[in-house]
Design a protein around this motif. Sequence first.
Motif, PDB file in Angstrom:
ATOM      1  N   ALA A 168       0.829  -1.211   0.000  1.00 41.27           N
ATOM      2  CA  ALA A 168       0.000   0.000   0.000  1.00 41.27           C
ATOM      3  C   ALA A 168       0.858   1.254   0.000  1.00 41.27           C
ATOM      4  O   ALA A 168       0.548   2.240  -0.684  1.00 41.27           O
ATOM      5  N   SER A 246      -4.784  -1.628   3.966  1.00 41.24           N
ATOM      6  CA  SER A 246      -3.683  -1.649   3.002  1.00 41.24           C
ATOM      7  C   SER A 246      -4.039  -2.443   1.758  1.00 41.24           C
ATOM      8  O   SER A 246      -3.739  -2.023   0.629  1.00 41.24           O
ATOM      9  N   VAL A 249      -6.559  -0.327  -0.228  1.00 43.44           N
ATOM     10  CA  VAL A 249      -5.911   0.801  -0.902  1.00 43.44           C
ATOM     11  C   VAL A 249      -5.099   0.322  -2.103  1.00 43.44           C
ATOM     12  O   VAL A 249      -5.135   0.929  -3.181  1.00 43.44           O
ATOM     13  N   ALA A 250      -4.372  -0.771  -1.931  1.00 48.66           N
ATOM     14  CA  ALA A 250      -3.529  -1.278  -3.013  1.00 48.66           C
ATOM     15  C   ALA A 250      -4.356  -1.673  -4.229  1.00 48.66           C
ATOM     16  O   ALA A 250      -4.009  -1.340  -5.366  1.00 48.66           O
TER      17      ALA A 250
END
Length: 417
Positions: A168, A246, A249-250
């Motif tokens: 992320a 994370s 978001v990634a």
Amino acid sequence: MSWSRRRSDRWSNPWRSAFAVIGPGLVVMLADTDAGSVITAAQSGAQWGYKLLLLQAVLIPILYIVQELTVRLGIVTGEGHGELIAKRFGRGFAWLSVGTLALSCLGALLTELSGMAGVGLLFGVPRWITMLILVSGLITMVWTASYTGVERVALAVGAFEFAFLFVAFRTHQPLGPLLRQSLQIPFHDPGYLYLAAANVGAVIMPWMVFYQQSAVVDKGLRLDQLRMARIDTAIGAVVTQLIMASVLVATAATIGRSNPHAPLDTVQQIANALTPFLGQSTGRLLFALGMSGAAAVATIVVSLTAARGVGEVMGFKHSLEHHPREAPWFYGIFTTLLVLGGALVASNVNLVSLGVAMEVMNAILLPIVLGFLYLLARHALPGALRLQGLYAAFVLGVITITAGFGLYAAIQGIVVA
């Protein structure tokens, strides 16, 4: 050293005592970010960008509130969750609770093993070989180690989940647009509600309640260590949601931006979603590490929890502190679950659809799980440790809203779909 641990010298040094308490909270929270949770977070980011990111933050205090009650119950009563329900409300209600546990554990176990099989396929390893290595390794570990040994292994493999934080970070997303989109919540969309329910079910699971309560009992934690056990739980709650965020978001920064309707039907497709910022080899390696850590620690936890839960209600010995000869049913159930799960996964299972569906099922089971937890906290604890007053009303409100939203969102998403 005997199978019944000698605990007295462990608590002699204050710092040693503090670090010795840490473990059950971190293990259960790392297991919470299991293969199904990673899949759910990936689907959330791919389909809705950052619109489910705020939910990850909201769930941190809710997760802590729920799991802190299990810590309190385990330390004060010295009994597991199923045992307490049987003692307070009768075996019929205990079997109802263990029934929800069995459904949750079965679904989770298949998802975890499927996640590991998918990681193997990333590198050309057939499913059956991955299952043979994993299942035989876990059985050997549990049959030969004490609770402390199993906990250390779980923490070690779970640490690989931090690879998702690095993934992320490498996407370098501007904070402003991320925050603005996280506040755009389409409550009217059944597809959004279905994934929102899956996220709730991915964070608050029946087996977590059973496992952490039994773990603090197995570890022999005392009342004067309750504060440190709460800190352990709080740190774990933050860590697990950082990992979930994370992954979201990634995938939102990659496939969610370029092709939000692209299929994510396999582990390979999810791994490929993370490669634009990291490169093919690095992206796959980091995803494999993160998914392996998530799936492995959760496999340990859910299989042990299922065996413990049945043992608590049926009355046979159900602790890692007992030798297999002393607790044959406990070790037998654990082994049977792993072998059957591995055999089924080796045949072929759709990881993504199974993973999201299992988390939605967890959301549907929340009223039963959280209801029993609340009642025990109100009636099984003595004096000042009992859940009471304004905090009891607050917890009731949090539990009611969480379970109600999870159930409503799941039903809405299922009916419309």
